[in-house]
Design a protein around this motif. Structure first.
Motif, PDB file in Angstrom:
ATOM      1  N   ARG A  83     -64.886  40.570  15.088  1.00 22.00           N
ATOM      2  CA  ARG A  83     -66.336  40.373  15.048  1.00 22.00           C
ATOM      3  C   ARG A  83     -66.749  38.940  15.370  1.00 22.00           C
ATOM      4  NH1 ARG A  83     -70.344  42.959  12.567  1.00 22.00           N
ATOM      5  NH2 ARG A  83     -68.991  44.432  11.465  1.00 22.00           N
ATOM      6  N   PHE A  84     -65.861  37.984  15.111  1.00 22.79           N
ATOM      7  CA  PHE A  84     -66.248  36.578  15.231  1.00 22.79           C
ATOM      8  C   PHE A  84     -65.785  35.936  16.533  1.00 22.79           C
ATOM      9  CE2 PHE A  84     -65.905  37.435  10.596  1.00 22.79           C
ATOM     10  CZ  PHE A  84     -67.249  37.322  10.303  1.00 22.79           C
ATOM     11  N   VAL A  85     -65.263  36.738  17.468  1.00 27.50           N
ATOM     12  CA  VAL A  85     -64.869  36.221  18.781  1.00 27.50           C
ATOM     13  C   VAL A  85     -65.629  37.041  19.822  1.00 27.50           C
ATOM     14  CG1 VAL A  85     -62.957  35.979  20.405  1.00 27.50           C
ATOM     15  CG2 VAL A  85     -62.602  35.490  17.973  1.00 27.50           C
ATOM     16  N   THR A  86     -66.624  36.441  20.444  1.00 27.94           N
ATOM     17  CA  THR A  86     -67.585  37.206  21.226  1.00 27.94           C
ATOM     18  C   THR A  86     -66.968  38.228  22.175  1.00 27.94           C
ATOM     19  OG1 THR A  86     -69.095  35.369  21.013  1.00 27.94           O
ATOM     20  CG2 THR A  86     -69.652  37.013  22.656  1.00 27.94           C
ATOM     21  N   VAL A 182     -58.447  43.134  24.340  1.00 34.09           N
ATOM     22  CA  VAL A 182     -58.620  41.734  24.682  1.00 34.09           C
ATOM     23  C   VAL A 182     -57.645  40.841  23.940  1.00 34.09           C
ATOM     24  CG1 VAL A 182     -60.214  39.820  24.497  1.00 34.09           C
ATOM     25  CG2 VAL A 182     -60.999  42.019  25.348  1.00 34.09           C
ATOM     26  N   ILE A 234     -59.491  32.660  29.565  1.00 36.08           N
ATOM     27  CA  ILE A 234     -60.082  33.910  30.017  1.00 36.08           C
ATOM     28  C   ILE A 234     -61.279  33.633  30.906  1.00 36.08           C
ATOM     29  CG2 ILE A 234     -59.353  35.264  28.018  1.00 36.08           C
ATOM     30  CD1 ILE A 234     -62.131  34.794  26.828  1.00 36.08           C
ATOM     31  N   VAL A 235     -61.586  34.583  31.777  1.00 37.11           N
ATOM     32  CA  VAL A 235     -62.775  34.496  32.620  1.00 37.11           C
ATOM     33  C   VAL A 235     -63.761  35.550  32.135  1.00 37.11           C
ATOM     34  CG1 VAL A 235     -63.588  34.370  35.002  1.00 37.11           C
ATOM     35  CG2 VAL A 235     -61.156  34.013  34.488  1.00 37.11           C
ATOM     36  N   THR A 236     -65.004  35.134  31.912  1.00 40.41           N
ATOM     37  CA  THR A 236     -66.047  36.077  31.501  1.00 40.41           C
ATOM     38  C   THR A 236     -67.321  35.762  32.254  1.00 40.41           C
ATOM     39  OG1 THR A 236     -67.082  34.743  29.760  1.00 40.41           O
ATOM     40  CG2 THR A 236     -65.150  36.032  29.125  1.00 40.41           C
ATOM     41  N   PRO A 237     -68.245  36.727  32.316  1.00 40.56           N
ATOM     42  CA  PRO A 237     -69.576  36.390  32.836  1.00 40.56           C
ATOM     43  C   PRO A 237     -70.200  35.329  31.924  1.00 40.56           C
ATOM     44  CG  PRO A 237     -69.316  38.768  32.621  1.00 40.56           C
ATOM     45  CD  PRO A 237     -68.152  38.140  31.926  1.00 40.56           C
ATOM     46  N   ARG A 238     -71.018  34.467  32.507  1.00 38.32           N
ATOM     47  CA  ARG A 238     -71.695  33.461  31.693  1.00 38.32           C
ATOM     48  C   ARG A 238     -72.458  34.115  30.543  1.00 38.32           C
ATOM     49  NH1 ARG A 238     -73.084  28.358  32.787  1.00 38.32           N
ATOM     50  NH2 ARG A 238     -72.702  28.508  35.027  1.00 38.32           N
ATOM     51  N   GLU A 239     -73.023  35.289  30.811  1.00 36.46           N
ATOM     52  CA  GLU A 239     -73.859  35.959  29.813  1.00 36.46           C
ATOM     53  C   GLU A 239     -73.043  36.906  28.932  1.00 36.46           C
ATOM     54  OE1 GLU A 239     -76.728  35.064  29.207  1.00 36.46           O
ATOM     55  OE2 GLU A 239     -77.568  34.165  31.020  1.00 36.46           O
ATOM     56  N   ILE A 240     -71.880  36.459  28.492  1.00 40.47           N
ATOM     57  CA  ILE A 240     -70.984  37.344  27.751  1.00 40.47           C
ATOM     58  C   ILE A 240     -71.612  37.828  26.443  1.00 40.47           C
ATOM     59  CG2 ILE A 240     -69.788  35.323  26.796  1.00 40.47           C
ATOM     60  CD1 ILE A 240     -68.191  38.719  27.474  1.00 40.47           C
ATOM     61  N   ASP A 241     -72.396  36.985  25.773  1.00 41.60           N
ATOM     62  CA  ASP A 241     -73.012  37.403  24.508  1.00 41.60           C
ATOM     63  C   ASP A 241     -73.971  38.573  24.733  1.00 41.60           C
ATOM     64  OD1 ASP A 241     -72.352  34.404  24.391  1.00 41.60           O
ATOM     65  OD2 ASP A 241     -72.523  34.935  22.279  1.00 41.60           O
ATOM     66  N   LEU A 242     -74.774  38.456  25.789  1.00 39.10           N
ATOM     67  CA  LEU A 242     -75.723  39.524  26.141  1.00 39.10           C
ATOM     68  C   LEU A 242     -74.972  40.785  26.547  1.00 39.10           C
ATOM     69  CD1 LEU A 242     -78.750  40.047  26.518  1.00 39.10           C
ATOM     70  CD2 LEU A 242     -78.527  39.266  28.875  1.00 39.10           C
ATOM     71  N   ARG A 246     -75.312  44.361  24.618  1.00 41.60           N
ATOM     72  CA  ARG A 246     -75.872  45.564  25.255  1.00 41.60           C
ATOM     73  C   ARG A 246     -74.843  46.676  25.379  1.00 41.60           C
ATOM     74  NH1 ARG A 246     -80.428  43.232  29.376  1.00 41.60           N
ATOM     75  NH2 ARG A 246     -81.793  42.556  27.675  1.00 41.60           N
TER      76      ARG A 246
END
Lengths: 273, 273, 273, 273
Positions: A83-86, A182, A234-242, A246
Motif C-alpha cells: 500500500r505504501f509503494v505507489t 512488481v 524502474i520506469v513508470t509513466p510520470r502520472e503513476i499516482d493517477l 484509476r
C-alpha cells in the motif's frame, strides 16, 4: 553470448504471437491465448490516466471476469502488494473499493434490499517485509477458514514494453506465478497451493530499467548503468499516482459487477465510501 | 428507575477501586488488578500529545508487556480497528511500526546482525464492514496457520471518563472481550477462541457522548440530545489525530522492545521506515 | 546530426568537470562550482533509502546552507511540487516538517523557552494544474506581504544519470530556473522575480526515460520507444516512496538547524509532530 | 450567576428564531436570515454520511451560492483549516476537488472545449501553527496579487447542538468572523480585510464538549469534567472521517457548478482526478 531474459508478467509478451487470437471491441482490443493449459485474456484500452470511459471498461472487464469464475459460491478477493509503494499499491487500493458482502444477511439485508447477494470477503494481505508472512500464506490461511468457491487476486504487474503501461489489463485463470508482480516477492497463488481456483487480474505499472535498456540496445546493458550500486530502477509513466488510482477504481468496479451484477455501478459507488 | 450501564473498556473504571493496587513510578502511575482471573495493568502517563518522554514510557510498557508474555516462541501481533477512521486507527497504525522478523533468517540474518531474533508476524485484519470477515476470524485463521506462542492484540478503547483519554494505557492477559473497542464490533479474541494466550494493549481514544452526559447529569440523558436520529456521537480530544499517531508509535516501540530486547529503540527507528 | 540536449537540473551534470572543486568529508563528497555567477554545492551521500546516519548529513547540509543564507532576518521556506505525485512530493513533505516560528512571540515564547528564534514562515504553494496559479506567483505574493530576508525553495530535481538518484543534494544561491524541477512546470524563482535572495535545495528523484536511453545508445532513441503516445516516462528507484520520505526529513532538519541552530535535532523532532 | 456563552458558528443558533424565514424544498429545509446587514442561508439536509443524493444537494447549494456571488470575474477559492486534523480538514479536502481554471486559456482551451470558463484559483493556506502565517494573511496576499472579483472561503464550523452535525450547510456573504471555525484560530476574512466580497461556506463538524454539557445541564459544567487538565474536548459523529470526506465532495461540486455552470457534474468528476 546469450541474452538475459527480461522479466514480464504479461503472457502476450512471453508467448508466440501466432497463438494469439485478437478481436476489436470499440476502442478496446482483446487478445486471448492459452499457455500451459491456462487461459489469458489481455484487454488493451486507452490510457487509464485519460479515463475517457471508465464505466464501459469496467463492464467489459466484468464480463470477461465472469467467464473465468465459477457461477456461484462465495469469493475471496485479495489485493496483493504494498500500500505504501505507489507502483505496487494497485491491489490494496482496489481492495479498499470492493464491496464486502459476506457479513450482510438476515433481516438487515432484506430491509436494505441487499439480500440475495453473492458472499464476498476482501483482504489486503500486505507484503512479506512488513508482515513477516508471505501473502500466499495469508491467502491460504483465509481460504482454509472461509472455503471460498474461488479466489480473485489483483496485483500490479511488470511489462517489458513501455507502451503497455497504464493501458493493459490481464485476466487469467492461472493464478499468480512465482516471481510475478512488481515486487518480485511472492510465492505462487494457484489451485495447487490454495485448493481453490485462482483468477488473477493485473495492470502493468512498471518496466524494469534493465529491460528497457536491453530492448533499446538489442543486448544486455552494462549493469552499473541501469542498476547503480545494485539498486533496482524502474520506469513508470510520470502520472503513476493517477494511473494506479484509476486502475484500482476500474478493477474494483469490474470485480464488484462480476460478483454481484444485480447491483449497478451507481449502487456500488454509493455503497463503497 | 434503573440507570443504563455506560460502556467502558477500562477495567479500572468497571471494577471496585478497593481491589486496585496502585504504585507511582516517576511521572507514571501503575494500577494492577485481577478481574475474573485475569490480570489488568493500567499505566497513567502525561498526555501522549505532549510526548515529553516517549522513550521512557515505551520502556516501561515493554517491561510490563514482557511480564504478560511467554518467555519465548513466535508471536503474532494484530492491529485491530479501522485505518480510515481516526479514533479507531490505533491498531493499524501501530502495526505499521512493528518490526516483522518471522521471515528474517539464514545467511542474510547473520550478515546483517539480525540473527537470533524472536519471530514476529504482524497483521492488520481490517474491520467487518470492509472485509466481510470478523477480525477475530482473520486472527484465528492466521493463528491456526502460524502457531504463535502468543497473540498481541492492539486496539483503541472507549472510556467513561474524559480524563482518561490520551493518558492511559491498559495491558491485560484477558484478550479482547465482545463489545470492547471503539467500533463496538468485534468478537472475542481469547485463549478460548484462538487456542493461544492473547495479550491485549489499548489506549482509550473516545468517550461515548451518552456516557459523558450521564456522568454529568447523574442519570440517563434524553437520547435525542446525545444521539440525534440515532447517530452515535463520540467525545475526543481536539488533537485526536496527534494523539493516535503518538500512541501508535509508543505502543509499537513497546511491542518491539518487549519482543526483541537485543535491538535498541534506535535500531527499531532505523529498521521500521 | 545533432543530439538532443537531455534535461538535467544538476549543475554538476551540465557544467565542465574541470571547473569543479571536489572534497571528501567522511562518507560524503562535496563538489563546489560557480556557474553564471552563482554558487552551486553538490553533496554526494550514501543512498537516502539506507539512511545510515541522517543526523550527520542534516548537520553537514545545515552548515552549507548557512553559508548561502543572510545571517539574520525572517525567512520564507517554500516546498515546491505536487504533494499527490510521489517523485514530485519532496517539497511539500519537507514543508510539513519545517518548524514555523514567525508567529511565536511574546510571553508564550519566553515561558516555553522559544524566544529569540529566527522568524520562519513555511508554505507549500501547490502546482499550477491544481491551483490555477504558478507557484512562483504564490511565492512572490507572500514575499511581497512578509518581506523575508531570504527565500528557501525546496524541489525534486531531474538528473541525467541514474547513479545520482537518491544520493545527491544540490544547494545553490541561483534560485530555481525556468524548466527545472520534476514537473517541468514552473517559472523562475530568483532574486530578479522576487526581490529577495532565493536559496534552492533539491534532490534528484527521476531521470527522463529518453535521457537514460540516449545515454545508453549514444544518440537519440526512437521517441515511440521511450514516450509511447507522447506519454512522459520517468525512471526512479523502486523504493521511490521511501527515498522521498527520507530526503524530505533530512532536508527539513537541515533547514531547521540552519535557521535556528539554538534548537537541537531532538528539539525539532519533538516540536514538529 | 451569569452563564457562559458557548461558541457556535451557526447564525441560526445565535440569532432570534423570529427573524428566520424557513422554506422546505423536497427533503431539504432552507432558512434565510439577515444579521448585522449580512445574509445567511442555512440548508438542512439528510445526514451527509447517508449521502442519498449528493448530486441534488450540490445543485441546490450551487444555486444558493450563485445568488451570493458577483455575476462575473475571477474567483479565489480558499479551503481553510488543517488537512491533518480530520474534523478541521473540510476546507483543504474541498480545495483538492475544485477545478482550477485560471491558467487554462489560448489554443489548448479552445481545442479541449474549455474556453470561456470563469477563471478560478484555488488555495489551501494551511494553519498558523504549521505555516507561521495567519490564513487571513495568505488569502490577503493572494487577493492583492490576483485581484479576484470575489473570494469563496470554505471552513469546518462548530455548532452548539449535536443535531446540526453533518446535516447542515451555512452560506453567507459575511465572510469569516474572528473566532469562527473549528480551530478557533483565525483572523477575519471579510470585505474590510481583503477589499473583495467574501462568501463563506461551512458545515458544522464539532460541538464543544463544554457546550454539550451546558446544554444538557442547563448551566455551566465543572470545567475539569469537560476539559480535563485544560485539554479541549470535542464531540463528533463516530463517522467523522466519512462525514468530512462527503461534505468536502458536495461543497466542491457546489462551488464548481456555481462558478462554471456550463460544465456538468460529470464533466467535473472527470476533470478533477
Amino acid at each position: 553470448m546469450e541474452q538475459m531474459e527480461y522479466r514480464t508478467d504479461l503472457a502476450v509478451e512471453y508467448t508466440e504471437e501466432s497463438t494469439h487470437r485478437r478481436e476489436e471491441q470499440g476502442e478496446y482490443a482483446i487478445t486471448r491465448l492459452t499457455h500451459a493449459g491456462r487461459r489469458y485474456v489481455t484487454v488493451e484500452t486507452p490510457p487509464f490516466s485519460d479515463a475517457a470511459d471508465a464505466e464501459e471498461l469496467a463492464e467489459l472487464l466484468a464480463g470477461e471476469l465472469r467467464k473465468l469464475l465459477p457461477e456461484e459460491g462465495p469469493v475471496l478477493v485479495a489485493g496483493l502488494g504494498n500500500r505504501f509503494v505507489t507502483p505496487d499499491a494497485l491491489g490494496p487500493r482496489m481492495a479498499d473499493r470492493v464491496l464486502a458482502t459476506r457479513h450482510i444477511g438476515g433481516e438487515l439485508a432484506r430491509v436494505s434490499g441487499l439480500d440475495g447477494l453473492r458472499p464476498v470477503a476482501v483482504l489486503a494481505p500486505g507484503v512479506l517485509g512488513s508482515t513477516g508472512v508471505e501473502s500466499g500464506e495469508v491467502v491460504a490461511a483465509l481460504t482454509a477458514a472461509l472455503h471460498p468457491a474461488a479466489v480473485i487476486a489483483v496485483d500490479a504487474l511488470a511489462a517489458r514494453s513501455l507502451s503497455r503501461l497504464g493501458c493493459t489489463v490481464q485476466l487469467t485463470d492461472a493464478g499468480i506465478s512465482p516471481g510475478e508482480g512488481v515486487g518480485n516477492r511472492r510465492p505462487a497463488l494457484s489451485w495447487e497451493s490454495l485448493g481453490a481456483p485462482v483468477i488473477a487480474l493485473g495492470v502493468p505499472t512498471v518496466v524494469d530499467a534493465a529491460a528497457l535498456a536491453a530492448g533499446l540496445m538489442g543486448g544486455d546493458p552494462p549493469s552499473e548503468a541501469v542498476a547503480p550500486r545494485g539498486a533496482a530502477m524502474i520506469v513508470t509513466p510520470r502520472e503513476i499516482d493517477l494511473l494506479v488510482d484509476r486502475a484500482a477504481r476500474v478493477l474494483a468496479m469490474a470485480v464488484n459487477r462480476a460478483l454481484n451484477p444485480d447491483l449497478s455501478q451507481e449502487d456500488f459507488a454509493r455503497l463503497v465510501s
